[in-house]
Design an enzyme around this catalytic site. Structure first.
Site, short mmCIF file in Angstrom:
data_model
loop_
_atom_site.label_atom_id
_atom_site.label_comp_id
_atom_site.label_asym_id
_atom_site.label_seq_id
_atom_site.Cartn_x
_atom_site.Cartn_y
_atom_site.Cartn_z
N ASN A 54 -1.12 -10.52 8.04
CA ASN A 54 -2.40 -10.00 8.43
C ASN A 54 -3.92 -10.54 8.04
O ASN A 54 -3.75 -11.12 6.62
CB ASN A 54 -1.66 -8.70 7.72
CG ASN A 54 -2.96 -7.28 7.57
OD1 ASN A 54 -2.90 -7.58 8.87
ND2 ASN A 54 -4.40 -7.57 6.53
N GLU A 55 -4.54 -10.23 8.58
CA GLU A 55 -6.02 -11.07 8.44
C GLU A 55 -6.43 -12.12 7.93
O GLU A 55 -6.80 -11.83 6.56
CB GLU A 55 -6.79 -9.42 7.79
CG GLU A 55 -6.75 -7.97 9.20
CD GLU A 55 -7.89 -7.06 8.39
OE1 GLU A 55 -7.96 -6.66 7.01
OE2 GLU A 55 -7.77 -6.17 9.10
N GLN A 103 1.13 -1.56 0.02
CA GLN A 103 -0.06 0.07 0.35
C GLN A 103 0.78 1.40 -0.05
O GLN A 103 0.16 2.32 -0.15
CB GLN A 103 -0.98 -0.05 1.22
CG GLN A 103 -1.58 -1.27 1.09
CD GLN A 103 -2.81 -0.63 2.33
OE1 GLN A 103 -2.62 -1.74 3.63
NE2 GLN A 103 -3.84 -0.32 2.62
N HIS A 150 0.95 -9.53 4.17
CA HIS A 150 -0.23 -8.83 4.24
C HIS A 150 -1.02 -8.69 3.38
O HIS A 150 -0.56 -7.80 2.03
CB HIS A 150 0.85 -7.21 4.27
CG HIS A 150 -0.10 -6.34 5.35
ND1 HIS A 150 -0.67 -5.79 6.61
CD2 HIS A 150 -1.69 -5.54 4.36
CE1 HIS A 150 -1.35 -4.93 6.74
NE2 HIS A 150 -2.90 -5.36 5.62
C1 FCB Z 1 -7.62 -3.85 6.87
C2 FCB Z 1 -5.94 -4.43 5.88
C3 FCB Z 1 -5.16 -3.09 5.97
C4 FCB Z 1 -6.19 -2.00 5.38
C5 FCB Z 1 -7.34 -1.31 6.28
C6 FCB Z 1 -8.42 0.01 5.18
O1 FCB Z 1 -8.50 -5.03 6.42
O2 FCB Z 1 -4.97 -4.79 6.86
O3 FCB Z 1 -4.71 -3.30 5.11
O4 FCB Z 1 -7.21 -1.85 4.52
O5 FCB Z 1 -7.96 -2.32 6.50
#
Ligand code: FCB
Length: 409
Positions: A153-154, A18, A110
């Site tokens: 991440n997530e 990003q 990520h």
């Molecule tokens: C999360 C992501 C991050 C960004 C935020 C707004 O889901 O981890 O990269 O996009 O949302």
């Protein structure tokens, strides 16, 4: 005032794709521009070269921690070939953080993967776990002295993305479009940004989620053998709230959306909470969020209380594990609103801490206005970035967060 854990981290988060720019070898780069209305990341914020300036801004504001990521596609441009120059680049970032008095929180994955990984089947491919383990091992030599490492991440959002990519691929095959357009495993942005109601995301596929848990455990194992950092992963929290009579439905959805991943965090050293908004659950499931003038730029409800819900739920499911808030923020053009949202979110966080949640830090999303997975319009940053000159212009919220940290520590 609520007493915070000693060494409580205050700072901000970013993700490599990003902000870095020109992440040419990644699956996301390859998929950009394929969907109507999706913008390209291009040079992004050029943080690949300007990371010192980014970190300096944080340090100057009195903040003490920076979460950033290492990009797999750069580290391992072809399978098994590790770039020493790229490892050295990320080590320079870690050293710069130390030099400026910032605690680095380093994310290994990520959302983006090397294109070659996607093409050999990505997260559902036979070699996924082995590949991720090898990548974590390759990064480990540069993590010396780093205290906090996020493997992934997530994963719950990643599972959705992988599922969507699979569905598109199947559709393409059915339509016999083929022609390499939907190259295997490449995925598309889930964030179709509109001012209107947010398009409902499909639920994460449990089988894909289980594969990601497996990959996380493999990376955790390899990191623990090699380094002394605290290892964890970060989970997107939807802060579900049940309508009367929908408690059972809420629990069912929570398992699929979050708890599978929070349970996967058991045995880790910490878990990352990522919270933005909250969602109502009725007897039929998640209620689509209606249009409202207070909605954020990504169409979600203005719900600073979500952070308290997220932290309490995470503490409950993980049995009181140490928590790091690794993302919390708002997409808005109005920085006054960002300050109001964050102030309110921090009050809810403190209430959860007062009630016993073991929280070790708060990292705001995001340091910079950045590339929001296909779109530049939703601005989450504490700092504005000129897209042509890359000049950084701190917003009042940056100094405000520094002050919020000072009065609490
Ligand atoms: C999360 C992501 C991050 C960004 C935020 C707004 O889901 O981890 O990269 O996009 O949302």
């Amino acid at each position: 005032m609520t007493e915070l854990a000693p060494g409580f981290l205050w700072g901000a988060s970013t993700a490599p794709h990003q902000i870095e720019g020109n992440n040419l070898g990644s699956d996301f780069w390859a998929s950009e521009g394929r969907m109507p209305g999706m913008e390209r990341s291009g040079d992004a914020c050029d943080s690949y070269h300007r990371y010192r300036e980014d970190m300096q801004l944080l340090a100057d504001a009195g903040l003490g921690a920076y979460r950033f990521g290492v990009e797999w596609a750069r580290i391992e441009p072809v399978p098994g070939m590790v770039s020493r120059a790229e490892l050295a680049h990320y080590r320079r970032m870690i050293d710069t953080a130390f030099e400026l008095g910032l605690t680095p929180v380093v994310t290994l994955h990520h959302f983006t993967s090397p294109l070659w990984f996607a093409q050999e089947g990505g997260w559902v491919g036979d070699r996924a776990v082995e590949r991720f383990r090898a990548y974590a091992a390759a990064v480990s030599p540069i993590l010396d002295g780093v205290e906090w490492v996020v493997t992934m991440n997530e994963p719950n959002m990643l599972a959705i993305m992988v599922g969507m990519a699979q569905a598109m691929q199947n559709q393409a095959m059915q339509n016999q479009v083929g022609e390499n357009q939907q190259a295997a495993g490449e995925w598309q942005s889930p964030t179709v940004d509109t001012e209107g109601p947010r398009p409902q995301l499909p639920a994460p596929d449990v089988k894909i989620g289980e594969r990601l848990v497996e990959a996380h455990h493999a990376a955790r194992e390899v990191l623990r053998e090699r380094i002394g950092a605290k290892v964890g992963w970060t989970v997107a929290n939807r802060a579900f709230v049940a309508r009367p009579g929908a408690e059972e439905k809420k629990r069912e959805l929570e398992y699929i959306w979050e708890d599978l991943y929070l349970e996967g965090a058991r045995g880790d050293d910490f878990v990352g909470v990522q919270s933005y908004s909250s969602q109502w659950v009725g007897p039929d499931g998640i209620e689509p969020h209606p249009q409202h003038p207070d909605n954020t730029l990504v169409g979600t409800a203005y719900r600073p209380d979500a952070l308290g819900i997220a932290v309490r739920h995470t503490a409950e499911v993980t049995g009181g594990m140490p928590i790091l808030v690794t993302e919390n923020g708002i997409a808005t053009r109005d920085d006054t609103r960002r300050i109001a949202y964050t102030g309110e979110a921090l009050r809810h966080l403190e209430a959860a801490i007062a009630d016993g949640a073991d929280v070790r830090g708060y990292l705001h999303w995001s340091l910079l206005d950045n590339y929001e997975w296909g779109h530049w319009e939703p601005t989450f940053g504490l700092v504005e970035v000129d897209r042509e000159t890359f000049e950084r212009r701190p917003k009042p919220s940056l100094a405000w967060l520094g002050q919020a940290a000072r009065v609490r520590n």
